[in-house]
Each structure stands twice: as C-alpha cells, then as structure tokens.
Design an enzyme around this catalytic site. Structure first.
Site, mmCIF file in Angstrom:
data_model
loop_
_atom_site.group_PDB
_atom_site.id
_atom_site.type_symbol
_atom_site.label_atom_id
_atom_site.label_comp_id
_atom_site.label_asym_id
_atom_site.label_seq_id
_atom_site.Cartn_x
_atom_site.Cartn_y
_atom_site.Cartn_z
ATOM 1 N N LYS A 54 0.575 -1.410 0.018
ATOM 2 C CA LYS A 54 -0.285 -0.125 0.091
ATOM 3 C C LYS A 54 1.036 1.167 -0.118
ATOM 4 O O LYS A 54 0.530 2.173 -0.793
ATOM 5 C CB LYS A 54 -0.960 0.099 1.188
ATOM 6 C CG LYS A 54 -2.161 -1.034 1.120
ATOM 7 C CD LYS A 54 -2.794 -1.408 2.298
ATOM 8 C CE LYS A 54 -3.771 -2.462 2.282
ATOM 9 N NZ LYS A 54 -4.351 -2.988 3.082
ATOM 10 N N GLN A 98 -4.466 -1.596 9.654
ATOM 11 C CA GLN A 98 -4.492 -2.917 9.039
ATOM 12 C C GLN A 98 -5.022 -3.918 9.818
ATOM 13 O O GLN A 98 -4.671 -4.114 10.983
ATOM 14 C CB GLN A 98 -2.894 -3.069 8.739
ATOM 15 C CG GLN A 98 -2.750 -4.346 7.991
ATOM 16 C CD GLN A 98 -3.315 -4.401 6.580
ATOM 17 O OE1 GLN A 98 -3.432 -3.495 6.034
ATOM 18 N NE2 GLN A 98 -4.005 -5.613 6.123
ATOM 19 N N ASP A 121 -11.024 2.503 3.678
ATOM 20 C CA ASP A 121 -11.571 1.016 3.634
ATOM 21 C C ASP A 121 -12.894 0.875 3.520
ATOM 22 O O ASP A 121 -13.260 -0.295 3.181
ATOM 23 C CB ASP A 121 -11.051 0.307 5.140
ATOM 24 C CG ASP A 121 -9.883 -0.513 5.025
ATOM 25 O OD1 ASP A 121 -9.458 -0.887 3.742
ATOM 26 O OD2 ASP A 121 -9.239 -0.835 6.090
#
Ligand code: NDP
Length: 291
Positions: A54, A98, A121
């Site tokens: 990422k 995460q 997200d």
C-alpha cells in the site's frame, strides 16, 4: 469450450491507477497532496507485506503516505488516541488500520472511531449504511468495489443476471452482494454462507459467481454454468513441496473452472491488485472531499 477469458486484475488496476495518478497530480498542483495514513499493530508477516504494498502504491501514484507502526502490546486507549490524532490532522485524508489486530484489541471500536470521511477502507457504519441505502457514490469497501470495477472493465453483463456471492463477511461478501444488487448493476443476488444448503446447485444457476470464502479450490468446474463469469477473491496458502518456499497461493476457485467459465479472475493477479488500486482511488476521493 475455449479457455475462459482472464479477468486481468493487474491490467484493470493499471487503468484505474492511471486515472488516480492524474487526479492526485491535479490535487497536488492545487496545494493538496492526497495523504494516506496506514497504522499497523504487531508483526504479522502477511499484514506487513500488505502494508508495504500500500505504501509503495502511494509512492507510485504520487500520494503521500504515513506509516505508523506499533507493537502488539499496544492498549486500546493508545491505539484510539492514534486514530483521534489522525482524524484531527487536516493533512491526512485517509486512515487505514491494518486488519487483523491482536485479539485483545476491539477492531470494531477502532473502525467506528475513524472519521467516516477518512474511512478509505469503507468499513465505517456510516459508509456501509449509505451502501445499504443504495448510495454507491461514497467510500466503498475496496475489495468488492474493485471487483465491480473489474466486471465493468471486462463488460461482463450484470443487469437482470443471477449472481451468487459465496461469503457474507462485513469486508467482502455482504458489501459485494449489495453492490451487485444496487441500481446501475441490477443483478439478482443470492448470498451463500456456511449454513447454506445446496451450494453447488445455487452456483450452477448463476451467471456471475463471486467466491469470497477462504477455502482453497472450493468452487469446482461442475458447479459452474458454461459461459458464467467467475471472480475469485480467495487468497489461501496451501502446502506445496514442489515449491522452494513450500507453499503456493490458491484461490477459492478450482483452476479447472477455466474450461467452463467465460471469464475467470486469476489468483494471484486478479482481485488483489484491484483492492489496492481501489484503496488509492478512495484516498484521492477523500482528498477531493467528495464524501
Ligand atoms: P471471512 O472468513 O470473514 O468470511 C468467509 C465467509 O465464507 C463467511 O461468510 C462464511 O460463512 C463463508 N463460508 C465459510 N465456509 C463456507 C462453506 N463451506 N460454504 C459456503 N460459505 C462458507 O473471510 P473474508 O470475507 O475476509 O475473506 C474471504 C477470502 O477472501 C479469504 O480467502 C481472504 O483471504 C480473501 N480476501 C482477499 C482479498 C483480496 O484483496 N483479494 C481481500 C479480502 C479478503 P459464515 O458467515 O456462515 O461463517
């Protein structure tokens, strides 16, 4: 029947990345560089691989990234304080914590704490709630949104078609089903889960199958209607002595499905690259203040 057409996630992601990089560059020129903050807790090797990819994607597309790393022993309060700080930092447009977090931490509470406008997200109840209401113009969960982009890119017909989603998780299966059923996509959707009966039968009826279960090679060739589109979200490590590292990646779909389906996404190189490309697009979108 001919081999299925590959739903090439790398090529589709490259097309999306090109647009994202252009938007990022326009924003940066206007004085606002899109900025993603990634928080990682503990030393799970797979999570570190995801976070590195990422951060690398940010560099490639001209986004700024901040990488916050904390030990697995961090308390809930301290992790929440990091999220609060990033929420308050006007230079940060997207925040990602995460998953998975160590078991003593409450992941749901962390998701809820991220400001919905920075929730790249797409897991915050406000963003998922908008999706339930049929408003697909907000920050959408990256994996299912990436699958939709891939299906559109390959011109897979969806309107009026029967779609089966295997899996009903908060991050993939359920939002996937909502996106396929939403206005504009207009598929007729069945959600299959671990309590479902006649799973093979449900799949055989489908024009589109999205498998997000986490069981290697579960979807067999004889489950698939000839000509169907099959998207394999699964990422599973299976032992393989023939490989130097002793394992290989397998999807949730058996490779033989390629001889029956018209479209099939590979693993790796299918949905995975689309998830990251969508995260980047979401971050730019958050920086544009569209949400
Ligand atoms: P979860 O474990 O959260 O969900 C799995 C779902 O599959 C559950 O809804 C479960 O049902 C269902 N299920 C389990 N066994 C069966 C069965 N025998 N028959 C039918 N349904 C079953 O997984 P995720 O949704 O997080 O991930 C799914 C897969 O996708 C994993 O392999 C994961 O690694 C991969 N993934 C890939 C991403 C990518 O970028 N390519 C991103 C995210 C995930 P129930 O609800 O009843 O338990």
């Amino acid at each position: 029947m001919a081999e299925a057409q590959r739903l090439d996630g790398r090529a589709c992601a490259a097309a999306l990345d090109a647009k994202t990089a252009e938007r990022a560059s326009a924003l940066t020129a206007s004085g606002v560089q899109p900025h993603l903050a990634v928080v990682i807790v503990g030393d799970d090797p797979a999570s570190h691989v995801y976070v590195r990819s990422k951060v690398k994607a940010c560099e490639r597309l001209g986004l700024k990234s901040t990488h916050v790393e904390r030990p697995a022993s961090i308390s809930q309060e301290d992790l929440e304080a990091i999220v609060d700080e990033l929420n308050a930092d006007a230079s940060v447009h997207g925040i990602l914590v995460q998953s998975p977090l160590p078991p003593h931490l409450d992941e749901g509470a962390i998701t809820d704490r991220i400001h919905p406008a920075k929730d790249v997200d797409g897991f915050h109840p406000v963003n998922l709630g908008r999706l339930v209401q049929g408003r697909t113009d907000g920050l959408l969960p990256c994996t299912p949104s990436g699958v939709m982009e891939m299906l559109r890119w390959a011109n897979v017909p969806l309107e009026g078609k029967r779609a089966v989603v295997l899996g009903r998780s908060r991050i993939v299966g359920m939002p996937m089903a909502l996106l396929l059923a939403a206005r504009g996509a207009d598929a007729t959707v069945t959600v299959v889960h671990s309590r479902s009966e006649d799973v093979a039968e449900r799949c055989r009826e489908a024009d589109v199958i999205v498998a997000a279960v986490g069981r290697p090679d579960m979807v067999q060739a004889e489950w698939v209607k000839p000509g169907a589109a099959v998207v394999d979200v699964g990422i599973n490590r299976v032992d393989d002595d023939t490989r130097e590292r002793g394992w290989r990646l397998a999807g949730d779909v058996h490779p033989d499905v390629a001889s029956v389906a018209r479209w099939l996404s590979p693993v790796p190189g299918g949905v995975g690259p689309m998830t990251i490309a969508t995260l980047m697009a979401n971050t730019v979108r958050a920086a544009e203040g569209l949400n």
